[in-house]
Every structure is written in C-alpha cells, then in structure tokens.
Design a protein around this motif. Structure first.
Motif, PDB file in Angstrom:
ATOM      1  N   ARG A  70       6.138   9.481   7.613  1.00 53.26           N
ATOM      2  CA  ARG A  70       6.066   9.336   6.159  1.00 53.26           C
ATOM      3  C   ARG A  70       5.612   7.947   5.731  1.00 53.26           C
ATOM      4  N   ALA A  71       5.633   6.982   6.658  1.00 53.47           N
ATOM      5  CA  ALA A  71       5.185   5.629   6.371  1.00 53.47           C
ATOM      6  C   ALA A  71       4.744   4.981   7.676  1.00 53.47           C
ATOM      7  N   ASP A  72       3.920   3.935   7.566  1.00 48.79           N
ATOM      8  CA  ASP A  72       3.489   3.174   8.735  1.00 48.79           C
ATOM      9  C   ASP A  72       4.316   1.912   8.931  1.00 48.79           C
ATOM     10  N   ARG A  73       4.856   1.416   7.831  1.00 48.90           N
ATOM     11  CA  ARG A  73       5.718   0.237   7.909  1.00 48.90           C
ATOM     12  C   ARG A  73       6.727   0.284   6.775  1.00 48.90           C
ATOM     13  N   ALA A  74       7.793  -0.495   6.932  1.00 47.91           N
ATOM     14  CA  ALA A  74       8.853  -0.515   5.916  1.00 47.91           C
ATOM     15  C   ALA A  74       9.456  -1.901   5.823  1.00 47.91           C
ATOM     16  N   ILE A  75       9.862  -2.249   4.629  1.00 49.01           N
ATOM     17  CA  ILE A  75      10.652  -3.454   4.368  1.00 49.01           C
ATOM     18  C   ILE A  75      12.065  -2.953   4.116  1.00 49.01           C
ATOM     19  N   GLY A 130       0.808  -1.207   0.000  1.00 47.31           N
ATOM     20  CA  GLY A 130       0.000   0.000   0.000  1.00 47.31           C
ATOM     21  C   GLY A 130       0.839   1.253   0.000  1.00 47.31           C
ATOM     22  N   PRO A 131       0.229   2.415  -0.057  1.00 46.74           N
ATOM     23  CA  PRO A 131       0.960   3.683  -0.169  1.00 46.74           C
ATOM     24  C   PRO A 131       1.691   4.094   1.095  1.00 46.74           C
ATOM     25  N   ARG A 132       1.441   3.418   2.217  1.00 44.58           N
ATOM     26  CA  ARG A 132       2.116   3.762   3.475  1.00 44.58           C
ATOM     27  C   ARG A 132       3.201   2.759   3.828  1.00 44.58           C
ATOM     28  N   THR A 133       3.618   1.941   2.846  1.00 41.11           N
ATOM     29  CA  THR A 133       4.689   0.963   3.065  1.00 41.11           C
ATOM     30  C   THR A 133       5.898   1.328   2.217  1.00 41.11           C
ATOM     31  N   ALA A 134       7.036   1.513   2.877  1.00 41.93           N
ATOM     32  CA  ALA A 134       8.284   1.877   2.200  1.00 41.93           C
ATOM     33  C   ALA A 134       9.154   0.640   1.993  1.00 41.93           C
ATOM     34  N   VAL A 135      10.063   0.721   1.036  1.00 42.76           N
ATOM     35  CA  VAL A 135      11.062  -0.329   0.805  1.00 42.76           C
ATOM     36  C   VAL A 135      12.422   0.335   0.637  1.00 42.76           C
ATOM     37  N   VAL A 136      13.366  -0.026   1.506  1.00 42.24           N
ATOM     38  CA  VAL A 136      14.726   0.527   1.426  1.00 42.24           C
ATOM     39  C   VAL A 136      15.706  -0.632   1.582  1.00 42.24           C
ATOM     40  N   ILE A 137      16.480  -0.891   0.547  1.00 33.65           N
ATOM     41  CA  ILE A 137      17.461  -1.979   0.578  1.00 33.65           C
ATOM     42  C   ILE A 137      18.849  -1.411   0.289  1.00 33.65           C
ATOM     43  N   GLY A 138      19.783  -1.712   1.171  1.00 33.24           N
ATOM     44  CA  GLY A 138      21.156  -1.279   0.986  1.00 33.24           C
ATOM     45  C   GLY A 138      21.984  -2.337   0.282  1.00 33.24           C
ATOM     46  N   THR A 139      22.909  -1.896  -0.525  1.00 32.96           N
ATOM     47  CA  THR A 139      23.846  -2.805  -1.183  1.00 32.96           C
ATOM     48  C   THR A 139      25.108  -2.036  -1.525  1.00 32.96           C
ATOM     49  N   ARG A 175       6.553  -7.133  -5.511  1.00 36.11           N
ATOM     50  CA  ARG A 175       6.162  -8.414  -4.919  1.00 36.11           C
ATOM     51  C   ARG A 175       5.103  -8.231  -3.828  1.00 36.11           C
ATOM     52  N   TYR A 176       5.244  -7.154  -3.054  1.00 34.51           N
ATOM     53  CA  TYR A 176       4.351  -6.953  -1.912  1.00 34.51           C
ATOM     54  C   TYR A 176       3.381  -5.789  -2.098  1.00 34.51           C
ATOM     55  N   GLY A 177       3.392  -5.166  -3.268  1.00 35.02           N
ATOM     56  CA  GLY A 177       2.479  -4.051  -3.506  1.00 35.02           C
ATOM     57  C   GLY A 177       2.793  -2.834  -2.666  1.00 35.02           C
ATOM     58  N   ALA A 178       4.081  -2.642  -2.326  1.00 30.56           N
ATOM     59  CA  ALA A 178       4.491  -1.505  -1.500  1.00 30.56           C
ATOM     60  C   ALA A 178       4.677  -0.280  -2.389  1.00 30.56           C
ATOM     61  N   LYS A 179       3.871   0.760  -2.147  1.00 30.83           N
ATOM     62  CA  LYS A 179       3.865   1.926  -3.021  1.00 30.83           C
ATOM     63  C   LYS A 179       4.366   3.197  -2.339  1.00 30.83           C
ATOM     64  N   GLY A 180       4.968   3.039  -1.153  1.00 33.92           N
ATOM     65  CA  GLY A 180       5.563   4.177  -0.479  1.00 33.92           C
ATOM     66  C   GLY A 180       6.961   4.448  -0.992  1.00 33.92           C
ATOM     67  N   PRO A 181       7.745   5.281  -0.301  1.00 36.82           N
ATOM     68  CA  PRO A 181       9.114   5.573  -0.732  1.00 36.82           C
ATOM     69  C   PRO A 181       9.909   4.281  -0.930  1.00 36.82           C
ATOM     70  N   THR A 182      10.520   4.129  -2.090  1.00 40.70           N
ATOM     71  CA  THR A 182      11.241   2.896  -2.439  1.00 40.70           C
ATOM     72  C   THR A 182      12.553   3.271  -3.109  1.00 40.70           C
ATOM     73  N   PHE A 183      13.676   2.810  -2.532  1.00 44.67           N
ATOM     74  CA  PHE A 183      14.970   3.139  -3.120  1.00 44.67           C
ATOM     75  C   PHE A 183      16.067   2.220  -2.601  1.00 44.67           C
TER      76      PHE A 183
END
Length: 391
Positions: A171-176, A88-97, A139-147
């Motif tokens: 800015r979000a309620d949950r994050a991956i 959803g729009p309140r779920t962020a995804v931030v992956i470091g590499t 994969r999870y339909g996460a539409k919040g900040p993603t980078f």
C-alpha cells in the motif's frame, strides 16, 4: 531515525545516555506551581522550538507536534531525503500518541476555569491527536495513508507496526512512523499520581523493592522503506524491521494479563519467520510497577521457556513517555543491534524471585545481537511487539 527525549534532541544523545546508564530524570519543572507529591519527571531539557521550527508554523503546534517535527526532520535527513523529496502518493505517515495535545488541553482548561480566559483560536488544531501526522504530511508532501494511532503506551509501537504492514502489503513504498507525547503537565501529573503508579525517587524495573515509574515525554520517528525502494536510491538502512505482533488482552482496564503479551511476542516472531531461540536481546516494556513486571516476566517465560534472552528496560533513562515510549525504546534497540551492546537496567538493587529474567543490571553488556524484540504493553490490554534484525 530521529529522537527528542529527556536526553535532548537527537537519537545519538538518547543512545549515549542509555548505554552509559545515565538517567535523564530530573526535578519537575512546570509553568505553574505544582503542589503534588511527585517532584520528578523525564522532561525534554531546554527545548526551544523556535530553533527548529519556522515561526509561521509554531502557532499550530502543541509540544507533542513540535517534538514530532524535530524527530522527523532528523530521521528524514538521516535517510538521505531533502524536504519533500520523501513525499508523494506512495508515502504514508502514522504517528502514535496516547493523549495528543496535552499541554494545550491543560492550558486551555486552566485559562477557562481559573482565569476566565477565552480559548485561543488555534486550540483545537493544536490539541487533536491527528495534528502531528497531518503536519508531517504537509511538511514532506506525503500523500499516502496518514493518521494518528492512539493506544496508550503501545501507540508508537503499533504505529510503526501498522506502517510496516502497509509497506509489506504494497500500500506504500515508504512511511514516516513513530510516536510523540508531551504529557508532563499539572493536570497530567495529578492524574498519574492518583493512579499510585509513580515512584517518588528511583525507577527500578524488575528489581526487588521497585515502586513505580517516572513520567516522561518526547518523540521518536522512523523512515521505513521497502528494500526495493532503498536499493533503487542507493540508501543504506540501519537494520531490517523484520516482524510485528499486536494483540488485546480483553481482560481488565488496568491490570495486565500473561496470555496477551505472550501471544503478541509469538506473533512478532511468526511475522519475522523466526523461532524464539533466534532472539538475542529484548527491550522490555518494564514499567517498574510491581504487578506489570511480574506479568511481563511470566509472558517471556511462556514464549522463551526457562531461559528468556537478556532483557533491559530503559525507562529509568528516558522515563515512561506513554505513547512515545515504544519509539524511544525501538531507537535504543536498533542502536544496541548496531553496536552489539545491550543497555543496562539501572537502579537495580537485587533480583525479585517473581521476575526470573536476566535484567542486565546496572552496566551495559557487550554481546552478540542479531535479532532483538521491543515490547510495549498498554492500559486496556493493548500489546505490540516489534522484531528487528541486523543486516
């Protein structure tokens, strides 16, 4: 949380290895012959991505993205979500590499220069660092900040910390969030050998006679959630992510400085509203390179005085997985908090007077752990520290 590491698939496997002191560093295995000097690495054993990832998606996935997916699937399931329920729009995804699609880069370059092969059509979508977070977002339909976040060996810790700040700011309620790396390639091993920081035998953080690190790979991904969001769905958190600090040394491309890491730990404590005396255990960056362990020890003494809390480095267990290391180490730190058991720094021979810390040598220690820190310090002087607190 979810983990893919040299201990295999699953956070429980990594924790079992860490607390028992079981090293997962093995003989180096590469698809092409390797004539370098270093013959060991902490690779993910017998990993078959087709067991975990659907066939239609695999052509888009470099191993670092594959590791991300498997780790994230474990974390999302453990958090009690099914499929896109977490999105959803309140779920962020931030992956470091640190590097991104290193395997794709290595294979594409070899094919071009050594074999005259045309690159695969999907090479670019596989190798870009943003492949992991965008794939997870879809994969999870996460539409919040993603980078993607690339800060070398601090990447995972910064990614988790920045996701934490997004939740704290509303800015979000949950994050991956987490980190992934698949850097054990022919070219990668050659490059790290050239830096002369790899040990040919045993990684010995903070110990006398230490002579370097061992390259590793894997991923660790976490579901972060505001307390209100977790309570609303009846979830039981693993712990509280209480604070985050990040700084830059602005000093040297390779050499660490004392001031930057010390300020970083202090900022994490300030963020959590904690005094240094509240910290019971610290999972160190602890690379086992001669100078870095000395610098980190000095930084700890700046923050904590003459008696820093007991520390351990788990890199002799899972290797130095560069941009994923901070995530692997946070997973270990959380389990240490939950089991009240500090993992050992294995391969320890004898104290180094220049590293005057209690390194929990060779055997796990049952102890009270209410608050713990996890450090990640990177080339270029980028530092990140996370503070976790028992519920």
């Amino acid at each position: 949380m979810g983990v893919v590491s040299a201990a295999g698939v699953g956070a429980a496997n990594l924790w079992a290895a860490a607390k028992s002191g079981g090293s997962c560093i093995r003989e180096l295995k590469l698809a092409r012959p390797y004539t370098g000097r270093i013959k060991i690495a902490a690779q993910v054993p017998e990993f078959d991505p087709a067991r975990y990832i659907e066939a239609a998606l695999l052509p888009y996935c470099d191993p670092f993205t594959q590791f991300s997916i498997v780790a994230a699937d474990e974390a999302v399931a453990q958090a009690g979500f099914a499929g896109k329920d977490i999105g959803g729009p309140r779920t962020a995804v931030v992956i470091g590499t640190g590097i991104g699609g290193a395997t794709t880069i290595d294979e594409t370059s070899y094919g071009e220069y050594a074999e005259g092969k045309r690159p695969d059509t999907l090479s670019v979508p596989r190798l870009i660092p943003s492949a992991a977070p965008t794939t997870l977002g879809m994969r999870y339909g996460a539409k919040g900040p993603t980078f993607a976040l690339a800060s070398a060996c601090s990447s995972a810790t910064q990614a988790i910390g920045e996701a934490f700040e997004m939740l704290r700011a509303g800015r979000a309620d949950r994050a991956i969030a987490g980190g992934a790396e698949a850097c054990v390639t022919n070219g990668g091993m050659r490059a790290w050998e050239a830096l002369r920081v790899l040990t040919p035998d045993l990684c010995r953080p903070f110990s006398a006679k230490r002579n370097g690190m061992t390259l590793g790979e894997g991923a660790a991904v976490f579901v972060l959630e505001t307390l209100e969001s977790a309570q609303a769905r009846g979830a039981t958190p693993l712990c509280e992510l209480a604070g985050y600090g990040t700084t830059s040394d602005a000093f040297d491309p390779l050499r660490a400085d004392v001031d930057g890491p010390a300020r970083c730990m202090r900022l994490a404590l300030e963020s959590a509203g904690l005094e240094p005396s509240a910290v019971d255990y610290l999972n160190a960056h602890g690379t086992a390179t001669y100078a870095n362990d000395i610098t980190e020890s000095e930084a700890m003494r700046v923050v904590f005085g003459d008696r820093p809390p007991p520390v351990s480095s788990t890199k002799p267990i899972h290797g130095h997985a560069l941009g994923a290391s901070g995530g692997l180490e946070l997973s270990v730190t959380i389990n240490a908090l939950r089991e009240q058991l500090a993992p050992p720094t294995i391969n320890f021979l004898e104290p180094d007077p220049k590293c005057p810390v209690d390194a929990i040598p060779n055997a796990a220690r049952k102890m009270r752990i209410r608050v713990a820190l996890s450090n990640s310090f990177a080339f270029g002087g980028i530092n990140a520290t996370l503070a976790v607190r028992a519920l």
